[in-house]
Design a protein around this motif. Structure first.
Motif, PDB file in Angstrom:
ATOM      1  N   THR A  73      -3.016   2.960 -18.579  1.00  0.00           N
ATOM      2  CA  THR A  73      -2.629   2.383 -17.283  1.00  0.00           C
ATOM      3  C   THR A  73      -1.254   1.734 -17.362  1.00  0.00           C
ATOM      4  O   THR A  73      -0.819   1.259 -18.421  1.00  0.00           O
ATOM      5  CB  THR A  73      -3.649   1.326 -16.824  1.00  0.00           C
ATOM      6  N   ARG A  77       0.831  -1.212   0.000  1.00  0.00           N
ATOM      7  CA  ARG A  77       0.000   0.000   0.000  1.00  0.00           C
ATOM      8  C   ARG A  77       0.865   1.262   0.000  1.00  0.00           C
ATOM      9  O   ARG A  77       0.610   2.194  -0.770  1.00  0.00           O
ATOM     10  CB  ARG A  77      -0.924  -0.016   1.212  1.00  0.00           C
ATOM     11  N   THR A  81      -1.439  -0.814  -9.949  1.00  0.00           N
ATOM     12  CA  THR A  81      -1.920  -0.216 -11.190  1.00  0.00           C
ATOM     13  C   THR A  81      -2.040   1.289 -11.032  1.00  0.00           C
ATOM     14  O   THR A  81      -2.648   1.778 -10.068  1.00  0.00           O
ATOM     15  CB  THR A  81      -3.272  -0.812 -11.596  1.00  0.00           C
ATOM     16  N   THR A 132      -3.837   8.154 -10.055  1.00  0.00           N
ATOM     17  CA  THR A 132      -4.500   7.318  -9.057  1.00  0.00           C
ATOM     18  C   THR A 132      -3.821   5.952  -9.034  1.00  0.00           C
ATOM     19  O   THR A 132      -3.263   5.509 -10.044  1.00  0.00           O
ATOM     20  CB  THR A 132      -5.994   7.137  -9.362  1.00  0.00           C
ATOM     21  N   SER A 135       2.563   1.689  -3.401  1.00  0.00           N
ATOM     22  CA  SER A 135       1.594   2.129  -4.392  1.00  0.00           C
ATOM     23  C   SER A 135       1.317   3.621  -4.257  1.00  0.00           C
ATOM     24  O   SER A 135       1.348   4.376  -5.242  1.00  0.00           O
ATOM     25  CB  SER A 135       0.299   1.318  -4.229  1.00  0.00           C
ATOM     26  N   ASP A 136       1.073   4.075  -3.023  1.00  0.00           N
ATOM     27  CA  ASP A 136       0.765   5.488  -2.791  1.00  0.00           C
ATOM     28  C   ASP A 136       1.960   6.380  -3.102  1.00  0.00           C
ATOM     29  O   ASP A 136       1.819   7.449  -3.712  1.00  0.00           O
ATOM     30  CB  ASP A 136       0.311   5.702  -1.343  1.00  0.00           C
ATOM     31  N   THR A 152      -4.084   1.797  -7.500  1.00  0.00           N
ATOM     32  CA  THR A 152      -4.777   0.699  -6.831  1.00  0.00           C
ATOM     33  C   THR A 152      -3.800  -0.464  -6.723  1.00  0.00           C
ATOM     34  O   THR A 152      -2.881  -0.596  -7.541  1.00  0.00           O
ATOM     35  CB  THR A 152      -6.019   0.241  -7.614  1.00  0.00           C
ATOM     36  N   HIS A 153      -3.994  -1.274  -5.706  1.00  0.00           N
ATOM     37  CA  HIS A 153      -3.137  -2.453  -5.568  1.00  0.00           C
ATOM     38  C   HIS A 153      -4.012  -3.641  -5.209  1.00  0.00           C
ATOM     39  O   HIS A 153      -5.030  -3.499  -4.536  1.00  0.00           O
ATOM     40  CB  HIS A 153      -2.048  -2.240  -4.523  1.00  0.00           C
ATOM     41  N   ALA A 154      -3.608  -4.812  -5.690  1.00  0.00           N
ATOM     42  CA  ALA A 154      -4.377  -6.027  -5.451  1.00  0.00           C
ATOM     43  C   ALA A 154      -3.430  -7.186  -5.199  1.00  0.00           C
ATOM     44  O   ALA A 154      -2.408  -7.328  -5.880  1.00  0.00           O
ATOM     45  CB  ALA A 154      -5.273  -6.341  -6.650  1.00  0.00           C
ATOM     46  N   THR A 204       0.847  -1.168 -15.076  1.00  0.00           N
ATOM     47  CA  THR A 204       0.661  -2.164 -14.019  1.00  0.00           C
ATOM     48  C   THR A 204       1.984  -2.839 -13.705  1.00  0.00           C
ATOM     49  O   THR A 204       2.590  -3.490 -14.558  1.00  0.00           O
ATOM     50  CB  THR A 204      -0.371  -3.222 -14.435  1.00  0.00           C
TER      51      THR A 204
END
Length: 253
Positions: free
Chosen positions: A105, A63, A137, A148, A66-67, A150-152, A107
């Motif tokens: 995008t 997290r 992403t 922006t 990603s940020d 997002t992470h998964a 990734t």
């Protein structure tokens, strides 16, 4: 009453003492087994808590990365795909960064890990590494002013090909560092695959830039039936050690 040696009274006392001794002997292993069971269960509970803490730490790493990457992309104001991939790579160190021009995008697929000590019985089990695979992403679409992210969390299979790509890149750096003479696409291809074993390198171009050789290579791999490819720009100075050759992923070859 006087006890007669060998009489029934003495014999009874001997039998009682023998029985008591046997019971004590039986109680010792029973107690040891009970303690071992308790110690094992306690170690399992401690290990479960440490594993949960390690997983939480790994997810927090993903997290934060990603940020932080999204903030760097927004602050840098880069627009060229290769420059954007470079920013993402510097923050994530992901060996594979996919660019989707249709959706705008990027990734990155990367593994994050955390080390902790595992408790064992009767001996310590030692250090254990907890690792999880993630996709990060990053998206920017006008009229947005910031990226922006997002992470998964993914199954580990999503990272396996990337690990092999990372190994291929390390090997390519060592081989390109040993090159002598003028750098050409044909010479770079020969150096990367000296035994003609169909190594996963396709040299796209080799050129001189700022006093260094820049070799653009497409690295292809397939692990467990999952194909993956990534373009890399290898920059080689005059030194002949692998540390002098840098490798940065680029969007396209």
């Amino acid at each position: 009453m006087t006890s007669v040696p060998g009489g029934p009274v003495v014999a009874g006392r001997v039998r009682r003492r023998a029985t008591t001794g046997c019971l004590l002997l039986l109680m010792i292993p029973a107690a040891l087994l009970a303690y071992a069971g308790y110690a094992t269960r306690h170690a399992d509970r401690v290990n479960d808590r440490r594993e949960e803490a390690a997983v939480a730490s790994v997810r927090a790493q993903a997290r934060r990365t990603s940020d932080a990457t999204a903030r760097a992309l927004s602050a840098g104001h880069a627009t060229a795909p290769d420059a954007l991939v470079g920013v993402i790579w510097r923050h994530t160190h992901a060996p594979v960064i996919a660019y989707d021009p249709e959706h705008g995008t990027y990734t990155a697929t990367a593994a994050f890990s955390s080390d902790h000590d595992e408790k064992g019985f009767p001996l310590a089990a030692g250090p254990v590494r907890t690792e999880r695979c993630f996709t990060l992403t990053f998206t920017w679409k006008a009229p947005a002013t910031e990226w922006t992210a997002t992470h998964a969390e993914r199954d580990d299979s999503a990272c396996r090909s990337g690990r092999v790509v990372g190994f291929d890149v390390t090997l390519a750096r060592k081989r390109l560092a040993a090159m002598t003479g003028r750098v050409t696409p044909a010479e770079a291809a020969r150096v990367l695959d000296p035994a003609h074993r169909q190594r996963p390198y396709t040299v796209r171009k080799a050129e001189r830039s700022g006093g260094a050789d820049v070799i653009t290579v497409l690295v292809r791999e397939s692990v467990d039936g999952a194909p993956v490819q990534q373009c890399y720009a290898f920059t080689r100075g005059r030194a002949t050690d692998a540390a002098a050759v840098t490798a940065v992923p680029v969007a396209t070859c």
